[in-house]
Write a protein that holds these residues in place. Structure first.
Motif, PDB file in Angstrom:
ATOM      1  N   ALA A 168       7.395  -0.489   8.426  1.00 10.32           N
ATOM      2  CA  ALA A 168       8.525  -0.242   9.313  1.00 10.32           C
ATOM      3  C   ALA A 168       9.452   0.769   8.658  1.00 10.32           C
ATOM      4  CB  ALA A 168       9.268  -1.543   9.596  1.00 10.32           C
ATOM      5  N   PRO A 169      10.228   1.506   9.456  1.00 12.86           N
ATOM      6  CA  PRO A 169      11.223   2.403   8.869  1.00 12.86           C
ATOM      7  C   PRO A 169      12.168   1.612   7.975  1.00 12.86           C
ATOM      8  CG  PRO A 169      11.020   2.787  11.225  1.00 12.86           C
ATOM      9  CD  PRO A 169      10.252   1.535  10.925  1.00 12.86           C
ATOM     10  N   MET A 201       0.812  -1.209   0.000  1.00 10.47           N
ATOM     11  CA  MET A 201       0.000   0.000   0.000  1.00 10.47           C
ATOM     12  C   MET A 201       0.848   1.263   0.000  1.00 10.47           C
ATOM     13  SD  MET A 201      -3.245   0.778   2.474  1.00 10.47           S
ATOM     14  CE  MET A 201      -2.321   1.066   3.982  1.00 10.47           C
ATOM     15  N   ARG A 202       2.103   1.144   0.398  1.00 17.05           N
ATOM     16  CA  ARG A 202       2.963   2.326   0.487  1.00 17.05           C
ATOM     17  C   ARG A 202       3.036   3.060  -0.853  1.00 17.05           C
ATOM     18  NH1 ARG A 202       7.312   3.276   4.121  1.00 17.05           N
ATOM     19  NH2 ARG A 202       7.189   1.101   4.808  1.00 17.05           N
ATOM     20  N   ASP A 203       3.097   2.324  -1.975  1.00 19.51           N
ATOM     21  CA  ASP A 203       3.260   2.951  -3.288  1.00 19.51           C
ATOM     22  C   ASP A 203       2.047   3.769  -3.709  1.00 19.51           C
ATOM     23  OD1 ASP A 203       5.729   1.787  -3.430  1.00 19.51           O
ATOM     24  OD2 ASP A 203       5.114   0.143  -4.736  1.00 19.51           O
ATOM     25  N   VAL A 204       0.873   3.444  -3.187  1.00 22.40           N
ATOM     26  CA  VAL A 204      -0.346   4.143  -3.601  1.00 22.40           C
ATOM     27  C   VAL A 204      -0.926   4.995  -2.475  1.00 22.40           C
ATOM     28  CG1 VAL A 204      -0.892   2.335  -5.281  1.00 22.40           C
ATOM     29  CG2 VAL A 204      -1.850   2.196  -2.958  1.00 22.40           C
ATOM     30  N   LEU A 205      -0.189   5.106  -1.385  1.00 19.58           N
ATOM     31  CA  LEU A 205      -0.730   5.745  -0.193  1.00 19.58           C
ATOM     32  C   LEU A 205      -1.108   7.202  -0.426  1.00 19.58           C
ATOM     33  CD1 LEU A 205      -1.441   5.216   2.729  1.00 19.58           C
ATOM     34  CD2 LEU A 205       0.900   5.805   3.371  1.00 19.58           C
ATOM     35  N   GLU A 206      -0.297   7.942  -1.158  1.00 17.40           N
ATOM     36  CA  GLU A 206      -0.584   9.358  -1.381  1.00 17.40           C
ATOM     37  C   GLU A 206      -1.922   9.545  -2.102  1.00 17.40           C
ATOM     38  OE1 GLU A 206       1.391  13.305  -3.566  1.00 17.40           O
ATOM     39  OE2 GLU A 206       2.569  11.463  -3.332  1.00 17.40           O
ATOM     40  N   ARG A 245     -10.469  -4.576  10.901  1.00 16.45           N
ATOM     41  CA  ARG A 245      -9.100  -4.073  10.842  1.00 16.45           C
ATOM     42  C   ARG A 245      -8.617  -3.656  12.230  1.00 16.45           C
ATOM     43  NH1 ARG A 245      -8.608  -2.309   5.725  1.00 16.45           N
ATOM     44  NH2 ARG A 245     -10.572  -1.193   6.025  1.00 16.45           N
ATOM     45  N   LEU A 246      -7.352  -3.926  12.490  1.00 17.37           N
ATOM     46  CA  LEU A 246      -6.684  -3.500  13.719  1.00 17.37           C
ATOM     47  C   LEU A 246      -5.394  -2.799  13.319  1.00 17.37           C
ATOM     48  CD1 LEU A 246      -6.584  -3.653  16.882  1.00 17.37           C
ATOM     49  CD2 LEU A 246      -5.279  -5.773  16.598  1.00 17.37           C
ATOM     50  N   VAL A 247      -5.204  -1.569  13.777  1.00 25.14           N
ATOM     51  CA  VAL A 247      -3.996  -0.812  13.464  1.00 25.14           C
ATOM     52  C   VAL A 247      -3.112  -0.785  14.707  1.00 25.14           C
ATOM     53  CG1 VAL A 247      -3.039   1.386  12.681  1.00 25.14           C
ATOM     54  CG2 VAL A 247      -5.244   0.594  11.800  1.00 25.14           C
ATOM     55  N   LEU A 248      -1.848  -1.154  14.536  1.00 28.75           N
ATOM     56  CA  LEU A 248      -0.933  -1.307  15.665  1.00 28.75           C
ATOM     57  C   LEU A 248       0.292  -0.428  15.537  1.00 28.75           C
ATOM     58  CD1 LEU A 248      -0.994  -5.204  15.818  1.00 28.75           C
ATOM     59  CD2 LEU A 248      -2.142  -3.657  17.418  1.00 28.75           C
ATOM     60  N   TRP A 249       0.580   0.289  16.601  1.00 29.58           N
ATOM     61  CA  TRP A 249       1.848   0.971  16.771  1.00 29.58           C
ATOM     62  C   TRP A 249       2.597   0.256  17.892  1.00 29.58           C
ATOM     63  CZ3 TRP A 249      -2.740   3.331  15.665  1.00 29.58           C
ATOM     64  CH2 TRP A 249      -2.780   4.225  14.584  1.00 29.58           C
ATOM     65  N   GLU A 251       0.369   9.446   8.372  1.00 31.46           N
ATOM     66  CA  GLU A 251       1.274  10.321   9.118  1.00 31.46           C
ATOM     67  C   GLU A 251       2.438   9.527   9.705  1.00 31.46           C
ATOM     68  OE1 GLU A 251      -1.101  12.267  12.033  1.00 31.46           O
ATOM     69  OE2 GLU A 251      -2.199  13.497  10.570  1.00 31.46           O
ATOM     70  N   SER A 252       2.155   8.346  10.222  1.00 30.15           N
ATOM     71  CA  SER A 252       3.222   7.512  10.783  1.00 30.15           C
ATOM     72  C   SER A 252       4.209   7.082   9.710  1.00 30.15           C
ATOM     73  CB  SER A 252       2.624   6.273  11.463  1.00 30.15           C
ATOM     74  OG  SER A 252       1.885   6.629  12.602  1.00 30.15           O
ATOM     75  N   VAL A 253       3.703   6.706   8.543  1.00 24.66           N
ATOM     76  CA  VAL A 253       4.589   6.314   7.444  1.00 24.66           C
ATOM     77  C   VAL A 253       5.480   7.488   7.037  1.00 24.66           C
ATOM     78  CG1 VAL A 253       4.672   5.588   5.022  1.00 24.66           C
ATOM     79  CG2 VAL A 253       3.039   4.513   6.589  1.00 24.66           C
ATOM     80  N   ALA A 254       4.907   8.669   6.972  1.00 24.16           N
ATOM     81  CA  ALA A 254       5.681   9.855   6.584  1.00 24.16           C
ATOM     82  C   ALA A 254       6.762  10.170   7.607  1.00 24.16           C
ATOM     83  CB  ALA A 254       4.752  11.050   6.410  1.00 24.16           C
ATOM     84  N   ARG A 255       6.497   9.882   8.886  1.00 23.13           N
ATOM     85  CA  ARG A 255       7.472  10.164   9.945  1.00 23.13           C
ATOM     86  C   ARG A 255       8.422   8.992  10.182  1.00 23.13           C
ATOM     87  NH1 ARG A 255       2.811  12.180  12.871  1.00 23.13           N
ATOM     88  NH2 ARG A 255       2.838  10.233  14.069  1.00 23.13           N
ATOM     89  N   HIS A 256       8.301   7.938   9.378  1.00 19.31           N
ATOM     90  CA  HIS A 256       9.095   6.717   9.565  1.00 19.31           C
ATOM     91  C   HIS A 256       8.836   6.104  10.943  1.00 19.31           C
ATOM     92  CE1 HIS A 256      11.123   7.346   5.799  1.00 19.31           C
ATOM     93  NE2 HIS A 256      11.587   8.508   6.191  1.00 19.31           N
ATOM     94  N   GLU A 257       7.601   6.218  11.410  1.00 24.96           N
ATOM     95  CA  GLU A 257       7.189   5.602  12.662  1.00 24.96           C
ATOM     96  C   GLU A 257       6.593   4.233  12.353  1.00 24.96           C
ATOM     97  OE1 GLU A 257       4.156   6.524  16.411  1.00 24.96           O
ATOM     98  OE2 GLU A 257       3.907   7.554  14.502  1.00 24.96           O
TER      99      GLU A 257
END
Length: 373
Positions: A197-198, A1-6, A139-143, A115-121
């Protein structure tokens, strides 16, 4: 999903509903890895790819249906070698694609994920891709320190969160199988863990010409590259424009500090190019005792033998010393710094995916391999 996230976030912020197909499983030499996604926007625009052109037409129609019905589906596609060749790929395979609709209502955490992906979180998105209707698509989102959403039951959330966070730490994307209520031995539910992940780190020790070439190749491969040397006259950003950071510090002190700070993990690769015992040995004493993906050291075979002797004198065991790739790189006949960098990169890639380093023309079996790390 990273490639199409924007694109996805843009439509999401505008309140639109988007169809999305995501590769969640692959077999044989599938064209795209797990996590590859394709979007169908509200205007019918297709963004991204799940197979390089082989099954996009079918996924496009499924994504449109998902938007209309709101019902997610898991589709399995077989890509023949002939079909793959027709769109410019070398070979086919089998892939499972989870197709769903994405909107503010169905995925309220998407903004935080972006936002987390952009901050490398580090963040992982866990989705039920196979199971009963009451769980499918949940869906479950985990930090590392928090969670949002639910898979339908707290006990299930807790069981999945523990395993998925382990995958996130390792930077792994893939499938989990658990029972309906989170039982470890069950397989009622199939969950896809998409780990953001970063970037993995490459730390290059020794501010020499070879290090500049290794930094360039490392950045090209997607690593976050650090060059470290104790000599400030050599360790300058101008000499290493492709490195993300250049550090002036004794190598062993810097590495130990990064380990203590939790910034070195199992995906990290360490390239020791200092070629000087006063730097090499203290550094390798630290490097060979921590869980990283790769430790390589430059030097001749005589230098390697002398280095091994010094490491034994320093108290390292045979298993620890056996982790050292020295002389560094694969035998490509490299001469220049750039060729040597390719040799080093080839060894790192082979170690990551279980490759042999042999010519593909001389071996049989699948071209693409799967490795644990």
């Amino acid at each position: 999903m990273r490639d199409v996230l924007e694109d996805l976030v843009g439509w999401w912020q505008a309140g639109e509903t988007v169809g999305m197909g995501t590769v969640v499983g692959t077999w044989r030499s599938a064209p795209r890895p797990a996590g590859a996604s394709m979007l169908v926007g509200p205007d019918g625009t297709a963004v991204g790819s799940v197979s390089g052109g082989c099954v996009e037409g079918a996924v496009y129609e499924e994504a449109k249906d998902a938007v209309e019905t709101g019902v997610p589906t898991l589709e399995r596609y077989g890509v023949s070698d002939d079909d793959a060749f027709a769109v410019g790929l070398t070979c086919g395979g089998i892939l499972d694609v989870f197709v769903e609709s994405i909107s503010r209502e169905s995925f309220p955490e998407l903004g935080e994920v972006a936002e987390s992906v952009a901050r490398h979180e580090p963040v992982a998105v866990v989705t039920v891709v196979k199971g009963p209707d009451d769980r499918l698509g949940r869906r479950l989102v985990l930090w590392p320190d928090r969670a949002s959403g639910t898979l339908g039951l707290q006990r299930l959330d807790d069981a999945v969160a523990a395993d998925a966070r382990g995958m996130l730490v390792a930077g792994r994307t893939g499938l989990l199988h658990v029972g309906h209520d989170g039982e470890r031995r069950g397989d009622d539910l199939t969950l896809f863990v998409n780990s953001f992940a970063p970037p993995a780190r490459m730390v290059v020790f020794g501010a020499i010409d070879f290090a500049a070439a290794v930094a360039r190749v490392g950045a090209f491969l997607g690593y976050r590259v650090t060059v470290c040397d104790a000599r400030p006259v050599f360790a300058t950003p101008k000499r290493f424009p492709d490195a993300h950071e250049v550090i002036v510090e004794w190598p062993h002190r810097y590495l130990q500090a990064e380990v203590d700070a939790g910034r070195i993990d199992e995906r990290t690769v360490l390239c020791v190019l200092t070629h000087d015992p006063k730097f090499d040995v203290p550094l390798l004493e630290v490097a060979l005792r921590i869980p990283v993906a790769y430790v390589g050291a430059m030097g001749s075979r005589r230098t390697h033998e002398e280095r091994e002797a010094r490491l034994r004198e320093a108290g390292l065991g045979e298993q620890e010393i056996a982790r050292l790739s020295s002389p560094i790189g694969l035998d490509l006949g490299a001469r220049t710094p750039e060729e040597t960098a390719v040799s080093i990169a080839a060894e790192i890639i082979a170690g990551r995916w279980g490759g042999t380093g042999e010519r593909l023309a001389g071996i049989e079996g699948p071209i693409h391999r799967t490795a644990d790390r």
